[in-house]
Design a protein around this motif. Structure first.
Motif, mmCIF file in Angstrom:
data_model
loop_
_atom_site.group_PDB
_atom_site.id
_atom_site.type_symbol
_atom_site.label_atom_id
_atom_site.label_comp_id
_atom_site.label_asym_id
_atom_site.label_seq_id
_atom_site.Cartn_x
_atom_site.Cartn_y
_atom_site.Cartn_z
ATOM 1 N N CYS A 105 38.995 49.686 41.109
ATOM 2 C CA CYS A 105 39.769 48.904 42.084
ATOM 3 C C CYS A 105 39.714 47.473 41.570
ATOM 4 N N LEU A 106 40.731 47.097 40.798
ATOM 5 C CA LEU A 106 40.685 45.842 40.053
ATOM 6 C C LEU A 106 41.900 44.975 40.357
ATOM 7 N N GLY A 107 41.722 43.658 40.347
ATOM 8 C CA GLY A 107 42.843 42.748 40.528
ATOM 9 C C GLY A 107 43.589 43.021 41.814
ATOM 10 N N GLY A 108 44.838 43.474 41.666
ATOM 11 C CA GLY A 108 45.646 43.777 42.841
ATOM 12 C C GLY A 108 45.048 44.850 43.725
ATOM 13 N N GLY A 109 44.239 45.735 43.152
ATOM 14 C CA GLY A 109 43.562 46.734 43.969
ATOM 15 C C GLY A 109 42.630 46.095 44.976
ATOM 16 N N VAL A 110 41.960 45.019 44.560
ATOM 17 C CA VAL A 110 41.084 44.278 45.473
ATOM 18 C C VAL A 110 41.916 43.627 46.578
#
Length: 248
Positions: A105-110
């Motif tokens: 869960c990275l970048g935009g996932g956060v």
């Protein structure tokens, strides 16, 4: 593949991201996701939304390869606007949104998970902002809803990740379950909410947003301004190109 919605008979809408290979959404994907969340929330039959993904992870942020392949700044502007719309749609959805997070869960996932009402995570889930290594800034607004301030700053500066277990200890993840049980666990939480009086739940969502100490939309837009500065100064393109070439 893409963004799909399944409406369950109990009032739960299940929105699924499926964009191989890593759910890094292209510009249109972010707008499609925003539209799907808004449509679900506006449907009077919807009482709760589950946002999840298929594939290796929940979301890897924007599609940097698409951005680098495009001429001019259209893709950069589109990605920033698309992320803004998707994050805002999750936050403003008229009913509670449960993010079911697995893998990365990275970048935009956060941004998506941080703006959700509830996060349920698989044991293999991890969260992070690699933005500094990509010559960009953003979603610290949403990370600050998941971790304490000093850890948020350390994560932004160093690009380190945190696990689902760590977030569970902070209270920002409701449950950590085996990957095979993630969808069921998220749907069960949504079903418990959907069983409540729908008018009361919608007012509860509205009231909780109204007492938030931070305007997440304005705060995130402020962050995005620095991404544009980094791009104007050449840092953004340099780091994105390094990532695409496999050096970043």
């Amino acid at each position: 593949m893409g963004i799909s919605t399944r409406n369950h008979g109990d009032g739960v809408a299940e929105i699924v991201m499926d964009v191989p290979p890593v759910n890094a959404l292209p510009v249109q994907g972010w707008f499609d996701l925003a539209d799907a969340v808004r449509l679900a929330g506006r449907d009077p039959r919807t009482r709760a939304v589950v946002l999840r993904a298929e594939g290796r992870g929940f979301n890897a942020g924007v599609d940097i390869k698409e951005m680098q392949a495009a001429s001019g700044h259209g893709a950069l502007v589109g990605a920033n606007r698309g992320c803004y719309e998707a994050f805002a749609a999750v936050y403003a959805c008229e009913v509670p949104v449960i993010a079911a997070v697995h893998g990365f869960c990275l970048g935009g996932g956060v941004g998506l998970a941080g703006n959700a009402d509830i996060v349920v995570a698989a044991e293999d889930a991890y969260f992070g902002l690699p933005e500094v290594d990509r010559g960009a800034l953003g979603a610290a607004t949403h990370l600050a809803r998941l971790v304490p301030q000093h850890l948020m700053r350390a994560m932004v500066y160093t690009c380190r990740n945190v696990t689902a277990a760590e977030l569970h200890a902070f209270g920002s993840v409701l449950q950590v379950v085996p990957p095979a049980e993630l969808r069921r666990a998220a749907l069960e939480v949504a079903a418990r909410i959907a069983a409540k009086d729908p008018y009361v739940i919608r007012r509860a969502k509205e009231s909780l947003n109204g007492i938030d100490p931070v305007d997440v939309n304005r705060s995130y837009r402020f962050e995005q301004g620095f991404t544009f500065e980094l791009n104007l100064m050449g840092a953004g393109d340099r780091h994105r190109e390094s990532f695409v070439s496999g050096e970043g």
